[in-house]
Scaffold this active site. Sequence first.
Site, PDB file in Angstrom:
ATOM      1  N   LYS A 173     -12.845  14.189  -1.377  1.00 33.68           N
ATOM      2  CA  LYS A 173     -12.216  14.598  -0.110  1.00 33.68           C
ATOM      3  C   LYS A 173     -11.972  16.103  -0.051  1.00 33.68           C
ATOM      4  O   LYS A 173     -12.050  16.701   1.013  1.00 33.68           O
ATOM      5  CB  LYS A 173     -10.911  13.831   0.105  1.00 33.68           C
ATOM      6  CG  LYS A 173     -11.157  12.391   0.540  1.00 33.68           C
ATOM      7  CD  LYS A 173      -9.873  11.597   0.544  1.00 33.68           C
ATOM      8  CE  LYS A 173     -10.112  10.190   1.083  1.00 33.68           C
ATOM      9  NZ  LYS A 173      -9.039   9.271   0.732  1.00 33.68           N
TER      10      LYS A 173
ATOM     11  N   GLU B  86      -9.635  12.095  11.492  1.00 34.54           N
ATOM     12  CA  GLU B  86      -8.811  10.966  11.937  1.00 34.54           C
ATOM     13  C   GLU B  86      -8.035  11.243  13.214  1.00 34.54           C
ATOM     14  O   GLU B  86      -7.253  12.190  13.296  1.00 34.54           O
ATOM     15  CB  GLU B  86      -7.834  10.585  10.811  1.00 34.54           C
ATOM     16  CG  GLU B  86      -7.071   9.317  11.115  1.00 34.54           C
ATOM     17  CD  GLU B  86      -6.305   8.776   9.917  1.00 34.54           C
ATOM     18  OE1 GLU B  86      -6.430   9.348   8.803  1.00 34.54           O
ATOM     19  OE2 GLU B  86      -5.584   7.794  10.096  1.00 34.54           O
TER      20      GLU B  86
ATOM     21  N   GLU C 239      -7.647  -1.727   2.299  1.00 30.58           N
ATOM     22  CA  GLU C 239      -7.043  -0.446   2.689  1.00 30.58           C
ATOM     23  C   GLU C 239      -7.107  -0.275   4.204  1.00 30.58           C
ATOM     24  O   GLU C 239      -6.161   0.161   4.842  1.00 30.58           O
ATOM     25  CB  GLU C 239      -7.838   0.721   2.077  1.00 30.58           C
ATOM     26  CG  GLU C 239      -7.427   1.130   0.682  1.00 30.58           C
ATOM     27  CD  GLU C 239      -8.240   2.342   0.235  1.00 30.58           C
ATOM     28  OE1 GLU C 239      -9.113   2.155  -0.608  1.00 30.58           O
ATOM     29  OE2 GLU C 239      -8.004   3.457   0.756  1.00 30.58           O
TER      30      GLU C 239
ATOM     31  N   GLU D 235     -11.988   9.997  -5.778  1.00 27.43           N
ATOM     32  CA  GLU D 235     -11.954   9.997  -4.302  1.00 27.43           C
ATOM     33  C   GLU D 235     -11.247  11.259  -3.779  1.00 27.43           C
ATOM     34  O   GLU D 235     -11.694  11.873  -2.804  1.00 27.43           O
ATOM     35  CB  GLU D 235     -11.262   8.721  -3.803  1.00 27.43           C
ATOM     36  CG  GLU D 235     -11.305   8.586  -2.293  1.00 27.43           C
ATOM     37  CD  GLU D 235     -10.770   7.236  -1.800  1.00 27.43           C
ATOM     38  OE1 GLU D 235     -11.175   6.188  -2.330  1.00 27.43           O
ATOM     39  OE2 GLU D 235      -9.950   7.248  -0.863  1.00 27.43           O
TER      40      GLU D 235
ATOM     41  N   LYS E 169       0.832  -1.205   0.000  1.00 30.10           N
ATOM     42  CA  LYS E 169       0.000   0.000   0.000  1.00 30.10           C
ATOM     43  C   LYS E 169       0.867   1.257   0.000  1.00 30.10           C
ATOM     44  O   LYS E 169       1.840   1.343   0.749  1.00 30.10           O
ATOM     45  CB  LYS E 169      -0.894   0.002   1.250  1.00 30.10           C
ATOM     46  CG  LYS E 169      -1.768   1.247   1.376  1.00 30.10           C
ATOM     47  CD  LYS E 169      -2.759   1.142   2.520  1.00 30.10           C
ATOM     48  CE  LYS E 169      -3.616   2.400   2.608  1.00 30.10           C
ATOM     49  NZ  LYS E 169      -4.561   2.371   3.729  1.00 30.10           N
TER      50      LYS E 169
HETATM   51  C1  LIG Z   1      -5.002  10.474   3.135  1.00 29.03           C
HETATM   52  C2  LIG Z   1      -6.266  10.881   3.279  1.00 29.03           C
HETATM   53  O1  LIG Z   1      -7.255  10.053   3.750  1.00 29.03           O
HETATM   54  C3  LIG Z   1      -6.964   8.838   4.414  1.00 29.03           C
HETATM   55  C4  LIG Z   1      -7.952   8.664   5.477  1.00 29.03           C
HETATM   56  C5  LIG Z   1      -9.181   8.099   5.238  1.00 29.03           C
HETATM   57  C6  LIG Z   1      -9.398   7.419   4.026  1.00 29.03           C
HETATM   58  C7  LIG Z   1      -8.396   7.210   3.130  1.00 29.03           C
HETATM   59  C8  LIG Z   1      -8.651   6.430   1.888  1.00 29.03           C
HETATM   60  O2  LIG Z   1      -9.729   5.819   1.750  1.00 29.03           O
HETATM   61  O3  LIG Z   1      -7.817   6.392   0.983  1.00 29.03           O
HETATM   62  C9  LIG Z   1      -7.010   7.688   3.391  1.00 29.03           C
HETATM   63  O4  LIG Z   1      -6.257   6.599   3.861  1.00 29.03           O
HETATM   64  C10 LIG Z   1      -6.680  12.253   2.947  1.00 29.03           C
HETATM   65  O5  LIG Z   1      -7.849  12.582   3.121  1.00 29.03           O
HETATM   66  O6  LIG Z   1      -5.829  13.034   2.508  1.00 29.03           O
HETATM   67 MG   LIG Z   2      -9.285   5.123  -0.302  1.00 30.99          MG
END
Ligand SMILES: C=C(O[C@H]1C=CC=C(C(=O)O)[C@@H]1O)C(=O)O
Ligand SMILES: [Mg+2]
Length: 443
Positions: free
Chosen positions: A426, A244, A288, A422, A194
């Site tokens: 975000k 987080e 993930e 995605e 990852k």
């Molecule tokens: C690295 C980020 O999210 C992380 C946290 C939640 C979900 C994530 C995802 O699904 O990829 C990422 O690991 C960001 O928002 O910049």
């Molecule tokens: Mg993701």
Amino acid sequence: MISIDSTAFEKALEGLAATNLAGYQQLKFSCLKVDPLAWLNQQLHTVRGYWSEPSGAHTAFVGQACDLLSPEQLQNACESLNHNDDSLRFYGGMAFSRRSAQWPGFPQRRFVLPRFELRQNAQLSEFVINADFHNNPRQEIELIRSQFYALQDPHPLPPLSCQLRQYSYQPNFERWQKLVDEVTAPSFQAHTAKVVLARQTQIKLDRELNPFTLIDHWQKREQQCYSFVFQFDGVHSFVGCSPERLYSRDGLDLRTEALAGTAPRHIDPAQDIELANRLLEDDKNQRENQIVVDDLVRRLQEISLHVQPQAHTELLRLRRVQHLKRPIHATISPDLDDSALLSTLHPTPAVGGLPRSSAMRFIEQKEGFDRGWYSGAVGWFSGERSEFSVAIRSALLSPTSLNTYAGAGIVEGSQAQEEWDELNHKTAALLDLLQLDLDSLSA
Ligand SMILES: C=C(O[C@H]1C=CC=C(C(=O)O)[C@@H]1O)C(=O)O
Ligand SMILES: [Mg+2]
């Protein structure tokens, strides 16, 4: 000034001056509730900050009684704090990577014991003054006196109104596609399962954007998040609303979580639930998340008496995205302090990858921009308790430009276009606030 009369202040300060105390000292006054951001915006200090937790507890702070920049300073401060007391608090954070070049105003790590703090939660409102008596207590007392009388009264924040001039992405979609292909190639996957790849969106604005106004609006929309502003040079601000938790510690009791795996939200409730159900069952998103759980558990097992991840996965629903979340509880060994915890847990594979070193190397060599404090660790620590968030959903703000960041965990089965979407979901929560729809504009 926030309802602390000068007689009470002078009496407390004289009391402190009359003692022979050394080290860090503190005065606390209860005060009337004020809007912390409206107060903060008026203060003239170069160091200003705001920290708010999902519980609703928040602190606005200005100035510094003491500054920690090196690993040794951080460690010494951790060692010197009383393990049964949470009143002396250092606020700040550290960059994503040890090798990152430095953002203007944001060194590798910086924690401050603020000169003044306004701490509020549902029950109380306190004004806190910190002093560092390690060197010259007499001089420190005089400095506190003059700084106290220079504090300004709160004043309503300016409105949120600015227009976009220009924007650009780093990496652009073409480059993103190449990077995702590299990470998902079987030969790469054979050693690195990852890598969380991120994108910087640089936005030029037509006028100044006030960081305190921005966080005021942002946190009202994302109440389950940690909200923060850090300003160390009076010009640049690091602002964010992160869902987080890196960890929170109460004595030896430590709570952390794996937050990874994402789906968008939908305005239609039935479709929204459909997206949530699909997310909970989706193999790529589950992997993930599981990689983060496994890595956190493994790291914690080395330093804990007991580690327990929650058996089931929860859903965390935000304004524009929903995430998979697995809380983890641990009882850590008594000889650990926050400087050790930070270097053990940060960066988790929710922002770095697995294995940590090879994912970090890939990011540093290929991502093409400096992450600085984005995806770093931000929060506070005291002897007894501490609270840190992973600094995602964040932006570096200089008066008329905003660099915002988003990352996505790339694992086997990741598709470049889906992961790019995605990233857009975000960053949407912040862009909504500014009413910026980048897709309708050309770069
Ligand atoms: C690295 C980020 O999210 C992380 C946290 C939640 C979900 C994530 C995802 O699904 O990829 C990422 O690991 C960001 O928002 O910049
Ligand atoms: Mg993701």
